[in-house]
Design a protein around this motif. Structure first.
Motif, PDB file in Angstrom:
ATOM      1  N   UNK A  54      15.130   9.520  -2.877  1.00 55.25           N
ATOM      2  CA  UNK A  54      13.925  10.161  -3.409  1.00 55.25           C
ATOM      3  C   UNK A  54      13.245  10.971  -2.309  1.00 55.25           C
ATOM      4  N   UNK A  55      12.449  11.945  -2.742  1.00 58.00           N
ATOM      5  CA  UNK A  55      11.690  12.793  -1.837  1.00 58.00           C
ATOM      6  C   UNK A  55      10.199  12.519  -1.998  1.00 58.00           C
ATOM      7  N   UNK A  56       9.441  12.840  -0.944  1.00 58.00           N
ATOM      8  CA  UNK A  56       8.003  12.609  -0.953  1.00 58.00           C
ATOM      9  C   UNK A  56       7.247  13.904  -0.689  1.00 58.00           C
ATOM     10  N   UNK A  57       6.059  13.996  -1.263  1.00 54.72           N
ATOM     11  CA  UNK A  57       5.118  15.074  -0.952  1.00 54.72           C
ATOM     12  C   UNK A  57       3.721  14.482  -1.069  1.00 54.72           C
ATOM     13  N   UNK A  58       2.824  14.898  -0.188  1.00 55.59           N
ATOM     14  CA  UNK A  58       1.465  14.354  -0.171  1.00 55.59           C
ATOM     15  C   UNK A  58       0.460  15.431  -0.563  1.00 55.59           C
ATOM     16  N   UNK A  59      -0.554  15.016  -1.323  1.00 57.73           N
ATOM     17  CA  UNK A  59      -1.580  15.944  -1.801  1.00 57.73           C
ATOM     18  C   UNK A  59      -2.957  15.317  -1.609  1.00 57.73           C
ATOM     19  N   UNK A  60      -3.882  16.086  -1.076  1.00 64.10           N
ATOM     20  CA  UNK A  60      -5.277  15.666  -0.991  1.00 64.10           C
ATOM     21  C   UNK A  60      -6.104  16.550  -1.907  1.00 64.10           C
ATOM     22  N   UNK A  61      -6.803  15.935  -2.844  1.00 60.88           N
ATOM     23  CA  UNK A  61      -7.703  16.687  -3.715  1.00 60.88           C
ATOM     24  C   UNK A  61      -9.047  16.821  -3.006  1.00 60.88           C
ATOM     25  N   UNK A  62      -9.381  18.032  -2.611  1.00 55.40           N
ATOM     26  CA  UNK A  62     -10.659  18.327  -1.966  1.00 55.40           C
ATOM     27  C   UNK A  62     -11.725  18.406  -3.051  1.00 55.40           C
ATOM     28  N   UNK A  63     -12.610  17.415  -3.080  1.00 57.76           N
ATOM     29  CA  UNK A  63     -13.630  17.353  -4.124  1.00 57.76           C
ATOM     30  C   UNK A  63     -14.768  18.336  -3.882  1.00 57.76           C
ATOM     31  N   UNK A  65     -16.920  18.042  -1.162  1.00 54.62           N
ATOM     32  CA  UNK A  65     -17.996  17.430  -0.379  1.00 54.62           C
ATOM     33  C   UNK A  65     -18.019  18.006   1.030  1.00 54.62           C
ATOM     34  N   UNK A  66     -19.212  18.270   1.527  1.00 53.11           N
ATOM     35  CA  UNK A  66     -19.358  18.781   2.888  1.00 53.11           C
ATOM     36  C   UNK A  66     -18.999  17.674   3.889  1.00 53.11           C
ATOM     37  N   UNK A  67     -18.252  18.045   4.916  1.00 53.87           N
ATOM     38  CA  UNK A  67     -17.944  17.092   5.988  1.00 53.87           C
ATOM     39  C   UNK A  67     -16.612  16.390   5.854  1.00 53.87           C
ATOM     40  N   UNK A  68     -15.859  16.650   4.764  1.00 54.98           N
ATOM     41  CA  UNK A  68     -14.532  16.045   4.624  1.00 54.98           C
ATOM     42  C   UNK A  68     -13.586  16.688   5.618  1.00 54.98           C
ATOM     43  N   UNK A  69     -12.880  15.876   6.391  1.00 55.21           N
ATOM     44  CA  UNK A  69     -11.980  16.370   7.430  1.00 55.21           C
ATOM     45  C   UNK A  69     -10.526  16.198   6.983  1.00 55.21           C
ATOM     46  N   UNK A  70      -9.789  17.279   7.010  1.00 55.97           N
ATOM     47  CA  UNK A  70      -8.398  17.256   6.561  1.00 55.97           C
ATOM     48  C   UNK A  70      -7.397  17.322   7.707  1.00 55.97           C
ATOM     49  N   UNK A  71      -7.840  17.735   8.893  1.00 56.04           N
ATOM     50  CA  UNK A  71      -6.911  17.910  10.015  1.00 56.04           C
ATOM     51  C   UNK A  71      -6.148  16.629  10.357  1.00 56.04           C
ATOM     52  N   UNK A  72      -6.819  15.457  10.401  1.00 56.83           N
ATOM     53  CA  UNK A  72      -6.069  14.227  10.707  1.00 56.83           C
ATOM     54  C   UNK A  72      -5.001  13.906   9.667  1.00 56.83           C
ATOM     55  N   UNK A  73      -5.266  14.227   8.408  1.00 56.81           N
ATOM     56  CA  UNK A  73      -4.302  13.959   7.349  1.00 56.81           C
ATOM     57  C   UNK A  73      -3.106  14.886   7.462  1.00 56.81           C
ATOM     58  N   UNK A  74      -3.385  16.139   7.779  1.00 58.28           N
ATOM     59  CA  UNK A  74      -2.305  17.101   7.961  1.00 58.28           C
ATOM     60  C   UNK A  74      -1.402  16.685   9.117  1.00 58.28           C
ATOM     61  N   UNK A  85      -0.217  19.193   1.047  1.00 60.50           N
ATOM     62  CA  UNK A  85      -0.984  20.275   0.424  1.00 60.50           C
ATOM     63  C   UNK A  85      -2.396  19.804   0.119  1.00 60.50           C
ATOM     64  N   UNK A  86      -3.369  20.659   0.387  1.00 61.86           N
ATOM     65  CA  UNK A  86      -4.763  20.385   0.036  1.00 61.86           C
ATOM     66  C   UNK A  86      -5.074  21.124  -1.263  1.00 61.86           C
ATOM     67  N   UNK A  87      -5.591  20.413  -2.245  1.00 61.41           N
ATOM     68  CA  UNK A  87      -5.928  20.992  -3.544  1.00 61.41           C
ATOM     69  C   UNK A  87      -7.443  21.165  -3.594  1.00 61.41           C
ATOM     70  N   UNK A  88      -7.906  22.384  -3.445  1.00 63.33           N
ATOM     71  CA  UNK A  88      -9.347  22.646  -3.411  1.00 63.33           C
ATOM     72  C   UNK A  88      -9.922  22.687  -4.832  1.00 63.33           C
ATOM     73  N   UNK A  89     -11.042  21.991  -5.023  1.00 62.36           N
ATOM     74  CA  UNK A  89     -11.713  21.954  -6.328  1.00 62.36           C
ATOM     75  C   UNK A  89     -13.228  22.047  -6.135  1.00 62.36           C
ATOM     76  N   UNK A  90     -13.943  22.110  -7.246  1.00 54.76           N
ATOM     77  CA  UNK A  90     -15.413  22.093  -7.241  1.00 54.76           C
ATOM     78  C   UNK A  90     -15.919  20.867  -8.004  1.00 54.76           C
ATOM     79  N   UNK A  91     -15.182  19.789  -7.909  1.00 56.88           N
ATOM     80  CA  UNK A  91     -15.511  18.588  -8.683  1.00 56.88           C
ATOM     81  C   UNK A  91     -16.884  18.039  -8.319  1.00 56.88           C
TER      82      UNK A  91
END
Length: 245
Positions: A54-63, A65-74, A85-91
């Motif tokens: 099996x293969x894997x892929x990771x996704x972060x849904x950017x809600x 919010x101000x101050x969320x840090x994605x660099x460590x996850x990347x 992949x970062x999924x940008x939203x306006x949730x």
């Protein structure tokens, strides 16, 4: 709990409920919390020796919010050689500014899952792995009993007919304490949650109640989880193997 034990419990859940099939492409929703980081780490390790490829892929849904840090996850995903992949939203704007909901968790979760599903489908995934652990199953059952008057917990594996995706929960047998210990031991890059209602939900109340209950009856979580396993839930798939410990 060490990696060997985590792998053993994760594989047992995968085998018991047929969570992983040959040539699956599994999306992992990477929130930045200890649970999802540990799940991705464990699945990557399982990938090396599991009999079905099996293969894997990771996704972060950017809600939003101000101050969320994605660099460590990347960086974490790069270290594991897992596409990210970062999924940008306006949730956050929708639930707090437009809808102005006092209890936004239900709508937020629905929108977040929808965004993750779309991103996973666009990438070519056929499955999504959630990092719900054994404590989550127990807490969900208690929430259902307390607020809905029914005995229910979410299933280990669910097929979504509308999208063709299958949801799996490989940490079914893993206690939250084991994940917390592993994440701390491994120094996983946990990212703080900027949500303003975090820690003030019904689930948090049930979690605290359960911890108090455990002080009186140390094996209460094991007993409650056993009750979930033996219940006849119509939406739970039948076990393929008998669990061994």
């Amino acid at each position: 709990m060490d990696m060997r034990r985590l792998l053993s419990l994760t594989r047992q859940a995968a085998d018991d409920y047929g969570m992983i099939e040959e040539n699956d492409t599994i999306a992992v929703g990477l929130s930045g919390g200890k649970d999802s980081l540990t799940l991705l780490h464990v699945l990557k390790s399982l990938q090396r020796f599991y009999p079905k490829h099996f293969q894997l892929a990771a996704f972060t849904v950017d809600l939003g919010f101000y101050g969320m840090r994605f660099e460590p996850l990347k960086a974490f995903c790069e270290s594991l050689q897992v596409p990210y992949e970062i999924v940008h939203t306006q949730i956050s704007e929708i639930v707090f500014d437009i809808k102005k909901l006092k209890n936004p968790c239900s709508l937020c979760a629905k929108l977040r899952k929808g965004a993750l599903n779309q991103a996973a489908l666009a990438y070519g995934c056929n499955k999504i792995a959630y990092a719900h652990h054994q404590d989550d199953f127990i807490e969900t059952m208690l929430l259902s009993l307390s607020y809905e008057g029914r005995f229910y917990s979410f299933p280990p594996k669910t097929f979504l007919a509308r999208t063709g995706l299958t949801l799996i929960r490989p940490f079914l047998y893993v206690p939250e304490a084991a994940i917390a210990g592993f994440a701390h031991q491994q120094g996983l890059p946990v990212v703080s949650n900027p949500c303003p209602v975090d820690g003030h939900t019904k689930r948090q109340y049930v979690k605290e109640m359960l911890n108090q209950w455990k002080k009186i009856q140390p094996d209460v979580k094991e007993r409650l989880f056993s009750a979930i396993e033996t219940a006849s839930f119509s939406d739970w798939p039948q076990k393929r193997n008998r669990r061994t410990t």
